[in-house]
Design a protein around this motif. Structure first.
Motif, PDB file in Angstrom:
ATOM      1  N   THR A 224      52.231  15.471  53.855  1.00 12.68           N
ATOM      2  CA  THR A 224      51.897  16.542  54.803  1.00 12.68           C
ATOM      3  C   THR A 224      51.142  16.018  56.022  1.00 12.68           C
ATOM      4  N   GLU A 225      50.460  14.902  55.880  1.00 15.46           N
ATOM      5  CA  GLU A 225      49.715  14.330  56.998  1.00 15.46           C
ATOM      6  C   GLU A 225      50.555  13.360  57.838  1.00 15.46           C
ATOM      7  N   HIS A 226      51.695  12.950  57.346  1.00 17.39           N
ATOM      8  CA  HIS A 226      52.426  11.844  57.967  1.00 17.39           C
ATOM      9  C   HIS A 226      52.945  12.228  59.351  1.00 17.39           C
ATOM     10  N   LYS A 227      52.739  11.344  60.300  1.00 16.46           N
ATOM     11  CA  LYS A 227      53.076  11.638  61.698  1.00 16.46           C
ATOM     12  C   LYS A 227      54.577  11.749  61.926  1.00 16.46           C
ATOM     13  N   ASP A 228      55.398  11.149  61.073  1.00 21.74           N
ATOM     14  CA  ASP A 228      56.840  11.160  61.286  1.00 21.74           C
ATOM     15  C   ASP A 228      57.563  12.236  60.482  1.00 21.74           C
ATOM     16  N   ILE A 229      56.828  13.088  59.807  1.00 23.87           N
ATOM     17  CA  ILE A 229      57.420  14.247  59.152  1.00 23.87           C
ATOM     18  C   ILE A 229      57.357  15.418  60.131  1.00 23.87           C
ATOM     19  N   ALA A 230      58.509  15.987  60.442  1.00 25.30           N
ATOM     20  CA  ALA A 230      58.565  17.056  61.447  1.00 25.30           C
ATOM     21  C   ALA A 230      58.273  18.424  60.862  1.00 25.30           C
ATOM     22  N   LYS A 231      58.592  18.618  59.597  1.00 25.30           N
ATOM     23  CA  LYS A 231      58.411  19.928  58.970  1.00 25.30           C
ATOM     24  C   LYS A 231      58.142  19.736  57.487  1.00 25.30           C
ATOM     25  N   ILE A 232      57.290  20.595  56.956  1.00 20.82           N
ATOM     26  CA  ILE A 232      57.075  20.684  55.511  1.00 20.82           C
ATOM     27  C   ILE A 232      57.712  21.979  55.021  1.00 20.82           C
ATOM     28  N   SER A 233      58.573  21.853  54.026  1.00 20.46           N
ATOM     29  CA  SER A 233      59.083  23.010  53.307  1.00 20.46           C
ATOM     30  C   SER A 233      58.491  22.949  51.907  1.00 20.46           C
ATOM     31  N   PHE A 234      57.640  23.912  51.606  1.00 18.53           N
ATOM     32  CA  PHE A 234      56.811  23.864  50.386  1.00 18.53           C
ATOM     33  C   PHE A 234      57.055  25.091  49.541  1.00 18.53           C
ATOM     34  N   THR A 235      57.177  24.896  48.242  1.00 18.78           N
ATOM     35  CA  THR A 235      57.156  25.992  47.284  1.00 18.78           C
ATOM     36  C   THR A 235      56.111  25.669  46.234  1.00 18.78           C
ATOM     37  N   GLY A 236      55.181  26.593  46.025  1.00 20.94           N
ATOM     38  CA  GLY A 236      54.116  26.363  45.058  1.00 20.94           C
ATOM     39  C   GLY A 236      53.079  27.458  45.146  1.00 20.94           C
ATOM     40  N   SER A 237      51.903  27.176  44.640  1.00 25.03           N
ATOM     41  CA  SER A 237      50.848  28.181  44.589  1.00 25.03           C
ATOM     42  C   SER A 237      50.261  28.436  45.968  1.00 25.03           C
ATOM     43  N   THR A 238      49.641  29.608  46.117  1.00 25.72           N
ATOM     44  CA  THR A 238      49.003  29.951  47.393  1.00 25.72           C
ATOM     45  C   THR A 238      47.851  29.006  47.699  1.00 25.72           C
ATOM     46  N   GLU A 239      47.072  28.638  46.693  1.00 27.74           N
ATOM     47  CA  GLU A 239      45.935  27.746  46.942  1.00 27.74           C
ATOM     48  C   GLU A 239      46.404  26.384  47.435  1.00 27.74           C
TER      49      GLU A 239
END
Length: 486
Positions: A224-239
């Motif tokens: 999630t911090e990586h500079k070369d990742i353009a988008k995060i698609s996440f499924t998981g808990s709200t926290e």
């Protein structure tokens, strides 16, 4: 780098027992470290999964970045051919993948695991045929305005343990068809079926287009911090989703977050309630209640609540629970020890507050595996833990109501807003109630119907953005306006 990929011919059609490797740049890659994978039906370790180093994660992202240059330039038709070839390759390993899914996740092979693999394969094929066309926004004598949708770059997919294959391929297919490349981090509780799906992809997709990187919790923030990742698609808990938002902020990543829910089902006074008990049971307790859009609160009208509870319990008693590899089993274990202990806190609270358990409730810790019996709680107080919080396990509260306005207010009194359902013979009244629910999806007289063209997303703390549908596919692109003078 390792290039030998063991096939179903070597293991038989129903067995793949490793070894498991990272999938990086079209190669299978060994790691120095590994972590244990348990079978939740036995509580025993049955495999080791590779644990990626930060350097290996960087290699996967660098490969995806390189592959993006050529993959994004392919037309839709050519990307469609690749995706359909991948679906065909997965289909040839269908039983093997389903068996592996049962062993690491717990869901029954004959019903839920096989259905998950089938649905994932079908989804890839269907999404491969979808297009985002160029839109002519304006045209006059002096100029043309075109709206294009260009791919973002490298997508980071962080996926859960409850539907590990399906919910991952929900992200893979739209990401790839729109021209992106993808790096996948599965849950450390269920890494194997996705590592295997990644191995299969290496023989079909160009190098670097899809990588699967496994590891424990520290790997997520590195993505999630990586500079070369353009988008995060996440499924998981709200926290966990809140941590993703904070982590992604420094690089202003695009985000799609599908998070927790506390979905209410409302059975209206005119409902033919006897006929819908099977739908309500499986809507609440399929996959052992471990799904974000599962029915977490079941509101039943006062006029028939007692009879409803009796018939619901009678139906529940007929469903066999056990090891999902047995053909007659329809309910498995809770997926992991952490969730098992969490669900037991709900049982402890129910007992401490003298709430009325009419089925289940007793957990035998002396037995192997993470088995919690289907538990039905009759009419707990609205402020109780089992009503107010997401149990994500095999407990369902059946709650009495009398007034429609009151039950709508109670259903909406939640920080979550993922899904819900309304059940009644007068469809217009049911739709009117559905329109009042503050959720991203509401089913009327059905439950959990989904499809590639049906948008899926949450309101409030249940998520950001949308998956599936044209709206979901657009979120894997940047709108780009081109103005052309005539």
């Amino acid at each position: 780098m390792i290039t030998n990929l063991k096939t179903k011919e070597e293991y038989g059609t129903n067995i793949f027992d490793g070894p498991y490797y990272l999938n990086i740049d079209g190669q299978l890659v060994q790691t120095t470290d590994s972590f244990d994978v348990e079978n939740p039906a036995t509580g025993k370790v049955f495999a080791k999964a590779p644990s990626a180093s930060p350097e290996q994660l960087n290699q996967a992202i660098d490969a995806a970045k390189r592959a993006f240059k050529s993959w994004s330039q392919l037309g839709y038709d050519e990307r469609e051919r690749y995706l359909k070839a991948y679906a065909d390759a997965l289909d040839s390993h269908r039983d093997e993948l389903a068996r592996l899914l049962t062993m690491e996740q717990g869901k029954p092979f004959a019903t839920e695991a096989s259905a998950e693999i089938d649905q994932a394969i079908r989804y890839i094929r269907e999404i491969a045929a979808r297009r985002i066309p160029v839109e002519i926004v304006e045209e006059n004598d002096s100029h043309i305005v075109e709206l294009h949708h260009t791919p973002l770059g490298v997508i980071g997919a962080i996926t859960p343990w409850n539907f590990p294959v399906l919910l991952t391929l929900w992200k893979v297919a739209p990401a790839l068809i729109t021209g992106n490349t993808i790096v996948i981090k599965p849950s450390p509780f269920t890494p194997l079926s996705l590592l295997r799906a990644g191995q299969i992809a290496q023989s079909v997709l160009p190098a670097g287009v899809m990588s699967v990187i496994t590891g424990e919790d520290k790997l997520g923030p590195q993505i999630t911090e990586h500079k070369d990742i353009a988008k995060i698609s996440f499924t998981g808990s709200t926290e966990t989703g809140k941590h993703v938002i904070r982590s992604a902020a420094s690089t202003v990543k695009r985000l799609t977050l599908e998070m927790g829910g506390n979905d209410a089902a409302i059975v209206l006074p005119d409902a033919d309630w006897k006929s819908i008990i099977p739908q309500l049971f499986w809507g609440a307790l399929g996959n052992m209640g471990q799904w974000c859009v599962g029915i977490k609160r079941l509101y039943v009208h006062k006029s028939f609540r007692k009879d409803f509870v009796k018939d619901f319990v009678d139906y529940a008693r007929k469903q066999k629970q056990g090891n999902g590899l047995h053909s007659d089993v329809v309910l498995g274990p809770v997926q992991n020890k952490m969730q098992y202990e969490k669900v037991k806190t709900f049982l402890a609270d129910i007992e401490a507050n003298d709430q009325n358990i009419v089925l289940g409730g007793d957990v035998d810790d002396s037995q192997p595996g993470y088995f919690i019996p289907i538990t039905v709680v009759d009419n707990p107080a609205e402020e109780s833990k089992i009503v107010q919080e997401e149990q994500f396990g095999p407990i369902v509260p059946i709650i009495e109501y009398e007034d429609i306005d009151d039950v709508v207010n109670r259903a909406n009194n939640s920080p979550f807003g993922l899904g819900g359902s309304v059940w009644g013979q007068d469809t217009q009244i049911a739709v009117d109630v559905a329109n009042r629910l503050e959720t991203g999806m509401v089913w009327v007289n059905e439950i959990h119907t989904q499809g590639v063209d049906i948008p899926f997303g949450g309101h409030k703390q249940s998520g950001l953005g949308t998956e599936q549908g044209h709206e979901g596919r657009l979120l894997f692109t940047n709108p780009k306006t081109i103005l052309i003078k005539k």
